[in-house]
Design a protein around this motif. Structure first.
Motif, PDB file in Angstrom:
ATOM      1  N   LEU A  22      26.366 -33.818 -15.369  1.00  0.00           N
ATOM      2  CA  LEU A  22      26.669 -32.590 -16.096  1.00  0.00           C
ATOM      3  C   LEU A  22      27.981 -32.742 -16.851  1.00  0.00           C
ATOM      4  O   LEU A  22      28.966 -33.251 -16.296  1.00  0.00           O
ATOM      5  N   PRO A  23      28.031 -32.314 -18.105  1.00  0.00           N
ATOM      6  CA  PRO A  23      29.290 -32.370 -18.843  1.00  0.00           C
ATOM      7  C   PRO A  23      30.339 -31.475 -18.187  1.00  0.00           C
ATOM      8  O   PRO A  23      30.017 -30.415 -17.641  1.00  0.00           O
ATOM      9  N   CYS A  24      31.596 -31.910 -18.210  1.00  0.00           N
ATOM     10  CA  CYS A  24      32.657 -31.146 -17.559  1.00  0.00           C
ATOM     11  C   CYS A  24      33.947 -31.253 -18.354  1.00  0.00           C
ATOM     12  O   CYS A  24      34.048 -32.027 -19.310  1.00  0.00           O
ATOM     13  N   GLU A  25      34.926 -30.497 -17.939  1.00  0.00           N
ATOM     14  CA  GLU A  25      36.297 -30.611 -18.435  1.00  0.00           C
ATOM     15  C   GLU A  25      37.189 -30.949 -17.255  1.00  0.00           C
ATOM     16  O   GLU A  25      36.849 -30.653 -16.105  1.00  0.00           O
ATOM     17  N   VAL A  26      38.331 -31.576 -17.531  1.00  0.00           N
ATOM     18  CA  VAL A  26      39.281 -31.899 -16.477  1.00  0.00           C
ATOM     19  C   VAL A  26      40.597 -31.191 -16.780  1.00  0.00           C
ATOM     20  O   VAL A  26      41.142 -31.320 -17.881  1.00  0.00           O
ATOM     21  N   SER A  27      41.072 -30.448 -15.803  1.00  0.00           N
ATOM     22  CA  SER A  27      42.328 -29.722 -15.972  1.00  0.00           C
ATOM     23  C   SER A  27      42.968 -29.514 -14.604  1.00  0.00           C
ATOM     24  O   SER A  27      42.278 -29.138 -13.647  1.00  0.00           O
ATOM     25  N   GLY A  28      44.268 -29.779 -14.521  1.00  0.00           N
ATOM     26  CA  GLY A  28      44.993 -29.546 -13.277  1.00  0.00           C
ATOM     27  C   GLY A  28      44.461 -30.331 -12.099  1.00  0.00           C
ATOM     28  O   GLY A  28      44.498 -29.861 -10.963  1.00  0.00           O
ATOM     29  N   GLY A  29      43.950 -31.547 -12.356  1.00  0.00           N
ATOM     30  CA  GLY A  29      43.433 -32.375 -11.271  1.00  0.00           C
ATOM     31  C   GLY A  29      42.075 -31.945 -10.752  1.00  0.00           C
ATOM     32  O   GLY A  29      41.645 -32.385  -9.687  1.00  0.00           O
ATOM     33  N   LYS A  30      41.367 -31.100 -11.513  1.00  0.00           N
ATOM     34  CA  LYS A  30      40.047 -30.622 -11.108  1.00  0.00           C
ATOM     35  C   LYS A  30      39.045 -30.853 -12.233  1.00  0.00           C
ATOM     36  O   LYS A  30      39.381 -30.757 -13.418  1.00  0.00           O
ATOM     37  N   ALA A  31      37.808 -31.160 -11.853  1.00  0.00           N
ATOM     38  CA  ALA A  31      36.709 -31.214 -12.804  1.00  0.00           C
ATOM     39  C   ALA A  31      36.059 -29.837 -12.837  1.00  0.00           C
ATOM     40  O   ALA A  31      35.692 -29.289 -11.780  1.00  0.00           O
ATOM     41  N   LEU A  32      35.909 -29.283 -14.036  1.00  0.00           N
ATOM     42  CA  LEU A  32      35.441 -27.905 -14.190  1.00  0.00           C
ATOM     43  C   LEU A  32      34.128 -27.867 -14.956  1.00  0.00           C
ATOM     44  O   LEU A  32      33.959 -28.553 -15.970  1.00  0.00           O
ATOM     45  N   ILE A  33      33.196 -27.041 -14.469  1.00  0.00           N
ATOM     46  CA  ILE A  33      31.966 -26.729 -15.187  1.00  0.00           C
ATOM     47  C   ILE A  33      31.945 -25.213 -15.367  1.00  0.00           C
ATOM     48  O   ILE A  33      31.964 -24.464 -14.387  1.00  0.00           O
ATOM     49  N   GLY A  34      31.957 -24.794 -16.615  1.00  0.00           N
ATOM     50  CA  GLY A  34      32.010 -23.356 -16.869  1.00  0.00           C
ATOM     51  C   GLY A  34      33.250 -22.701 -16.302  1.00  0.00           C
ATOM     52  O   GLY A  34      33.223 -21.533 -15.904  1.00  0.00           O
ATOM     53  N   GLY A  35      34.324 -23.460 -16.227  1.00  0.00           N
ATOM     54  CA  GLY A  35      35.572 -22.935 -15.695  1.00  0.00           C
ATOM     55  C   GLY A  35      35.659 -22.946 -14.183  1.00  0.00           C
ATOM     56  O   GLY A  35      36.677 -22.529 -13.614  1.00  0.00           O
TER      57      GLY A  35
END
Length: 357
Positions: A249-262
């Motif tokens: 699943l596509p994700c974003e990385v922010s603050g040491g976490k992988a996020l899906i839909g935030g």
């Protein structure tokens, strides 16, 4: 038997390869230990048979070396490499008896008849052909003929390695399991280096101690069956091994976490992405579950399909517009809408297809 090393190997079928796509085999550096059981696994056209042909001497690589026990054999023809090969379609002498088929490689090398008889009967006992030694090979079924091919590889004591090029393709499904089990048993008894080429993950994972997974002419991972399942180093390995394959699943990385839909679904201590890179989360359906009532976190999801697979159901859900599959034990209630939890120890982040460590 031999330790086989492929040193900076590349191969192209056309002249003057200029681009990456011109190479049937991209750069390979591989090592197979003496006496190991290995599999080359990948889809059709990924380079498995090309690599097997280079090892056996049927092809000379465009670049690089093939070493047997430290000796460079790159320029040697097949007959001087002492390789036995079992092909996709059984190769037998139909007019000969089973006994004579097995004896042929030894007689061709001038082995004394007394020794030939002892060796043939020993190998026939190993592969369950003793009761049909006097029968003509023409009357045997496909699996019987393939046993002869296997026996001819085993009967010689000077073989460095036995190569299997999709040997069970023509075998009836109910007999494949028996022959796979027999191959595994024979390897444990004779400890000959064996390399098994297949596109069937079940064949590879049940036969080999280590599996080399290939895609588009390159090796994407080498590992034990457990390592390939639990820690795929590339999303291709996750897709190709397992049924159903890994969720990606596509994700974003922010603050040491992988996020899906935030929503955070995995830890990721890598630097946040800069530039045109593809970040994805990978988790196998075995490690996804519905969150129990009252628990916090997880992805809201809607169940769209349930397939009964006997002891469990394959549940297909939609979460933030993406398909997520999970395995649910038989008899478990499946909600029409719920929240999905990914096992954090079994969830990985991938950058441009490769795992982020």
């Amino acid at each position: 038997m031999a330790r086989i090393v492929l040193d900076t190997l590349r191969h192209a079928y056309g002249p003057a390869p200029a681009s990456d796509g011109d190479w049937a085999l991209k750069r390979l550096d591989l090592e197979w230990e003496d006496g190991g059981a290995y599999a080359l696994l990948g889809p059709s056209g990924c380079g498995k048979t090309t690599l097997l042909s280079i090892i056996s001497g049927l092809l000379k690589p465009t670049e690089g070396r093939v070493l047997f026990d430290g000796t460079d054999v790159t320029a040697l023809p097949p007959d001087r490499r002492h390789i036995a090969q079992v092909f996709q379609f059984p190769v037998v002498y139909d007019t000969m008896s089973v006994y004579d088929n097995l004896a042929f490689p030894l007689r061709n090398r001038g082995v004394a008849e007394r020794d030939v008889d002892a060796r043939v009967r020993e190998i026939a006992g190993m592969i369950d052909l003793t009761h049909m030694l006097e029968r003509r090979a023409a009357g045997l079924t496909a699996d019987g003929k393939q046993k002869i091919s296997l026996g001819r590889g085993l009967v010689r004591s000077d073989v460095n390695a036995i190569m299997f090029d999709e040997p069970l393709t023509v075998i009836d499904p109910h007999l494949k399991w028996q022959l796979r089990s027999k191959l595994k048993e024979l390897h444990q008894r004779v400890h000959t280096t064996m390399i098994y080429v297949t596109h069937d993950q079940t064949e590879a994972l049940t036969f080999a101690d280590k599996v080399v997974v290939m895609n588009q002419g390159e090796v994407v991972q080498i590992g034990t069956p457990v390592e390939l399942f639990e820690r795929p180093q590339h999303t291709f390995v996750g897709h190709f091994i397992g049924s159903p394959g890994m969720n990606v699943l596509p994700c974003e990385v922010s603050g040491g976490k992988a996020l899906i839909g935030g929503i955070a679904v995995a830890d990721c201590q890598t630097a946040e992405a800069t530039g045109p890179v593809r970040l994805e989360v990978g988790v196998r359906p075995e490690f996804v579950s519905f969150v129990e009532g009252g628990e916090e976190g997880g992805l809201p999801a809607r169940t769209v399909k349930v397939s009964d697979a006997g002891r469990f159901s394959i549940v297909e859900t939609q979460a933030f517009g993406h398909v997520v599959k999970l395995l649910v034990p038989e008899g478990t209630r499946i909600p029409s809408e719920g929240v999905l939890r990914f096992d954090p120890e079994r969830t990985a982040v991938y950058r441009d297809g490769w795992i982020v460590n």
